[in-house]
Design an enzyme around this catalytic site. Structure first.
Site, PDB file in Angstrom:
ATOM      1  N   TYR A  54      50.969  61.026  31.973  1.00 16.34           N
ATOM      2  CA  TYR A  54      51.485  60.399  34.070  1.00 16.34           C
ATOM      3  C   TYR A  54      51.854  61.844  34.402  1.00 16.34           C
ATOM      4  O   TYR A  54      51.539  63.275  34.040  1.00 16.34           O
ATOM      5  CB  TYR A  54      53.652  60.809  34.090  1.00 16.34           C
ATOM      6  CG  TYR A  54      54.075  59.314  33.598  1.00 16.34           C
ATOM      7  CD1 TYR A  54      53.869  58.626  35.501  1.00 16.34           C
ATOM      8  CD2 TYR A  54      54.266  58.126  32.676  1.00 16.34           C
ATOM      9  CE1 TYR A  54      54.464  57.233  35.422  1.00 16.34           C
ATOM     10  CE2 TYR A  54      54.483  57.484  33.332  1.00 16.34           C
ATOM     11  CZ  TYR A  54      54.860  56.929  34.271  1.00 16.34           C
ATOM     12  OH  TYR A  54      55.290  55.664  34.633  1.00 16.34           O
ATOM     13  N   GLU A  56      52.877  62.467  38.077  1.00 20.42           N
ATOM     14  CA  GLU A  56      53.047  62.373  39.578  1.00 20.42           C
ATOM     15  C   GLU A  56      53.415  64.392  40.185  1.00 20.42           C
ATOM     16  O   GLU A  56      53.256  65.145  39.867  1.00 20.42           O
ATOM     17  CB  GLU A  56      54.833  62.961  39.786  1.00 20.42           C
ATOM     18  CG  GLU A  56      55.050  61.047  39.726  1.00 20.42           C
ATOM     19  CD  GLU A  56      54.993  60.904  38.261  1.00 20.42           C
ATOM     20  OE1 GLU A  56      55.253  61.509  37.629  1.00 20.42           O
ATOM     21  OE2 GLU A  56      56.282  59.657  38.425  1.00 20.42           O
ATOM     22  N   ASP A 203      39.140  50.412  57.127  1.00 19.48           N
ATOM     23  CA  ASP A 203      39.125  49.434  56.084  1.00 19.48           C
ATOM     24  C   ASP A 203      37.612  49.227  55.842  1.00 19.48           C
ATOM     25  O   ASP A 203      37.321  47.965  55.840  1.00 19.48           O
ATOM     26  CB  ASP A 203      39.810  48.469  55.985  1.00 19.48           C
ATOM     27  CG  ASP A 203      39.973  47.982  54.709  1.00 19.48           C
ATOM     28  OD1 ASP A 203      39.114  48.099  53.706  1.00 19.48           O
ATOM     29  OD2 ASP A 203      40.765  47.108  54.521  1.00 19.48           O
ATOM     30  N   THR A 229      39.206  50.220  48.508  1.00 19.36           N
ATOM     31  CA  THR A 229      38.505  50.015  47.035  1.00 19.36           C
ATOM     32  C   THR A 229      37.302  51.286  46.550  1.00 19.36           C
ATOM     33  O   THR A 229      36.646  50.943  47.501  1.00 19.36           O
ATOM     34  CB  THR A 229      38.449  48.691  46.627  1.00 19.36           C
ATOM     35  OG1 THR A 229      37.353  47.981  47.840  1.00 19.36           O
ATOM     36  CG2 THR A 229      40.061  47.555  47.547  1.00 19.36           C
ATOM     37  N   LYS A 232      33.936  47.447  44.800  1.00 17.14           N
ATOM     38  CA  LYS A 232      33.389  47.068  45.504  1.00 17.14           C
ATOM     39  C   LYS A 232      31.907  47.037  45.198  1.00 17.14           C
ATOM     40  O   LYS A 232      31.555  47.509  44.465  1.00 17.14           O
ATOM     41  CB  LYS A 232      33.559  45.882  46.331  1.00 17.14           C
ATOM     42  CG  LYS A 232      35.272  45.545  46.673  1.00 17.14           C
ATOM     43  CD  LYS A 232      35.845  44.885  47.605  1.00 17.14           C
ATOM     44  CE  LYS A 232      37.307  43.816  47.779  1.00 17.14           C
ATOM     45  NZ  LYS A 232      37.962  45.320  47.876  1.00 17.14           N
ATOM     46  N   ARG A 238      38.676  49.970  39.788  1.00 18.98           N
ATOM     47  CA  ARG A 238      39.574  48.939  40.336  1.00 18.98           C
ATOM     48  C   ARG A 238      40.435  50.230  40.490  1.00 18.98           C
ATOM     49  O   ARG A 238      40.726  50.907  39.964  1.00 18.98           O
ATOM     50  CB  ARG A 238      40.876  48.166  39.597  1.00 18.98           C
ATOM     51  CG  ARG A 238      39.705  46.408  39.697  1.00 18.98           C
ATOM     52  CD  ARG A 238      40.334  45.623  38.748  1.00 18.98           C
ATOM     53  NE  ARG A 238      41.170  44.917  40.425  1.00 18.98           N
ATOM     54  CZ  ARG A 238      39.956  43.999  40.404  1.00 18.98           C
ATOM     55  NH1 ARG A 238      38.506  43.395  40.275  1.00 18.98           N
ATOM     56  NH2 ARG A 238      40.220  43.209  41.741  1.00 18.98           N
TER      57      ARG A 238
HETATM   58  N1  DSN Z   1      40.253  40.141  47.453  1.00 15.58           N
HETATM   59  C1  DSN Z   1      39.341  41.046  47.793  1.00 15.58           C
HETATM   60  C2  DSN Z   1      37.553  39.998  48.355  1.00 15.58           C
HETATM   61  O1  DSN Z   1      38.036  39.735  47.737  1.00 15.58           O
HETATM   62  O2  DSN Z   1      37.623  40.416  50.051  1.00 15.58           O
HETATM   63  C3  DSN Z   1      39.984  41.660  49.044  1.00 15.58           C
HETATM   64  O3  DSN Z   1      41.384  42.926  48.923  1.00 15.58           O
END
Ligand code: DSN
Length: 437
Positions: A54, A56, A203, A229, A232, A238
């Site tokens: 942890y 925080e 974003d 994120t 990707k 993640r």
């Molecule tokens: N779920 C994602 C996507 O596949 O584009 C977006 O958050």
């Protein structure tokens, strides 16, 4: 460094499921544009005993003891994020993209602010749920308004967005998408935001890897706040990441913790530090450029196969095609593709008249296949198989035959994250031919 579940003391049921998923990921053409394959090193950090800790607070200002390793580790991830993206401030604690986006709005719109309006691309035309869709809490806490794409070209029309912004006078203008196959002009979006006195929030979850690899213009330094994120095109674990100008640093940090989250996932932060190191290598720029080339090759081949591609092609990692031209909805097409070992997702096309669970389109992308080293010829072959699978969607034997060819192709391109091991193909079980599908 391997991650064989059977050797990790797992109970047989979980071990069996993990082994089978491992084989599925290896032998399937992973075409969902938001997915990728992480490296063995990223996977090792993600699966490390840092999950036990942890932490925080923020580096060197924690609520719990025992942070001798965690503090420099999180600081490393912060420093690497700032350097790679050219940001003044970074917060590496968001659990994923949705909490990162919520934190951005919380930071940019003070709780006492009268103007609580956000203006973003509508979900149906390529935006994200957290861009103020009616089922998302972002529309409960903030007043959501949307812009669209041009009805004829399906491209962002910046003059129309500017007109909409003058009408709405948002506190926050959102730029970014989950299904837009072209370059986003962040400089133009910044000019629109400035004209109406809004903050610009970008974003870049889908395109972050392209941005750091130089294959898409960066929203920095145009944006007030940027979210992404990390799993990707950036090819990390993640997680979520927020980047901002220094003047928003305190508000962003307070919005993430203690505003929305508790203890950060330090195993994911360690894996992010590793992924950022990998993304800073010259080979990552070559990867980003190959991602775009491969997506273009798939789009071009689909067009040659008579499949309409929305906007006529792509400039980034993804493309969206209209399955109804082949006589079925997007869901039927995506299921047929899956039976043929080609994993995409059904997706609305702009101004779709079909229902969200069975829209007109299918969204595919090249990030994962490119991570395995597939090139232009293989991308074109995959596109031909997609068209064939959809056309032969009611022929189980034909789908099974394509699946076998896909497995042969994937076997020739070892996947990162498998420790150099090749999963047993028999774990895949019967193909579509045997499933009676
Ligand atoms: N779920 C994602 C996507 O596949 O584009 C977006 O958050």
């Amino acid at each position: 460094m391997t991650h064989r579940p059977s050797s990790a003391g797992l109970d047989p049921t979980v071990a069996d499921l993990l082994q089978r998923e491992r084989a599925r990921q290896y032998y399937t053409a992973k075409l969902i544009p938001s997915e990728n394959y992480v490296s063995d090193a990223v996977l090792a950090a993600t699966g490390s005993l840092l999950t036990n800790k942890y932490a925080e607070g923020y580096p060197y200002k924690r609520y719990y003891e025992g942070q001798q390793i965690i503090d420099p580790l999180e600081q490393l991830a912060i420093d690497r994020s700032k350097a790679l993206f050219g940001a003044e401030h970074a917060n590496v604690q968001p659990y994923s993209g949705s909490p990162a986006n919520l934190a951005a709005y919380v930071a940019l719109i003070d709780k006492k602010a009268e103007n609580r309006r956000i203006l973003a691309l509508s979900l149906a035309e390529g935006g994200h749920l957290t861009h103020g869709h009616s089922v998302s809490v972002t529309s409960r806490f903030f007043e959501a308004h949307h812009y669209s794409v041009d009805r004829d070209t399906c491209l962002l029309d910046y003059d129309a967005i500017a007109a909409r912004a003058r009408e709405v006078r948002p506190a926050v203008l959102v730029a970014g998408a989950t299904c837009y196959p072209r370059i986003i002009d962040f400089a133009r979006m910044a000019a629109i935001a400035q004209e109406v006195g809004a903050a610009l929030f970008c974003d870049i979850a889908h395109i972050a890897g392209l941005v750091v690899g130089g294959a898409h213009p960066s929203p920095l330094p145009h944006a007030d706040v940027v979210s992404t994120t990390t799993h990707k095109t950036l090819r990390g674990p993640r997680g979520g990441l927020l980047l901002c100008q220094e003047r928003w640093a305190r508000a962003i940090d307070r919005a993430v913790f203690p505003g929305l989250q508790g203890g950060p996932h330090v195993h994911a932060i360690a894996a992010l530090a590793q992924a950022l190191h990998e993304a800073a290598q010259p080979s990552f720029a070559a990867y980003a450029s190959a991602v775009v080339d491969n997506a273009r090759a798939m789009a071009d081949e689909l067009l040659r196969q008579g499949v309409p591609v929305i906007t006529g092609g792509t400039d980034n990692h993804l493309l969206l095609f209209d399955a109804t031209a082949l006589g079925c909805g997007g869901k039927t097409a995506a299921v047929a593709m899956d039976l043929a070992g080609l994993e995409g997702n059904a997706n609305a096309i702009p101004f779709d008249t079909r229902k969200p669970m069975d829209p007109s389109g299918v969204r595919i992308g090249s990030p994962a296949l490119t991570s395995r080293g597939l090139g232009l010829a293989e991308s074109r072959q995959v596109a031909r198989w997609i068209a064939e699978a959809i056309r032969k969607r009611e022929e189980p034997a034909a789908l099974a035959a394509i699946a076998e060819q896909v497995r042969d192709l994937m076997a020739a391109f070892p996947a990162p994250g498998f420790g150099g091991e090749v999963p047993d193909r028999a774990l895949l079980g019967p193909s579509a031919l045997g499933s009676g599908a």
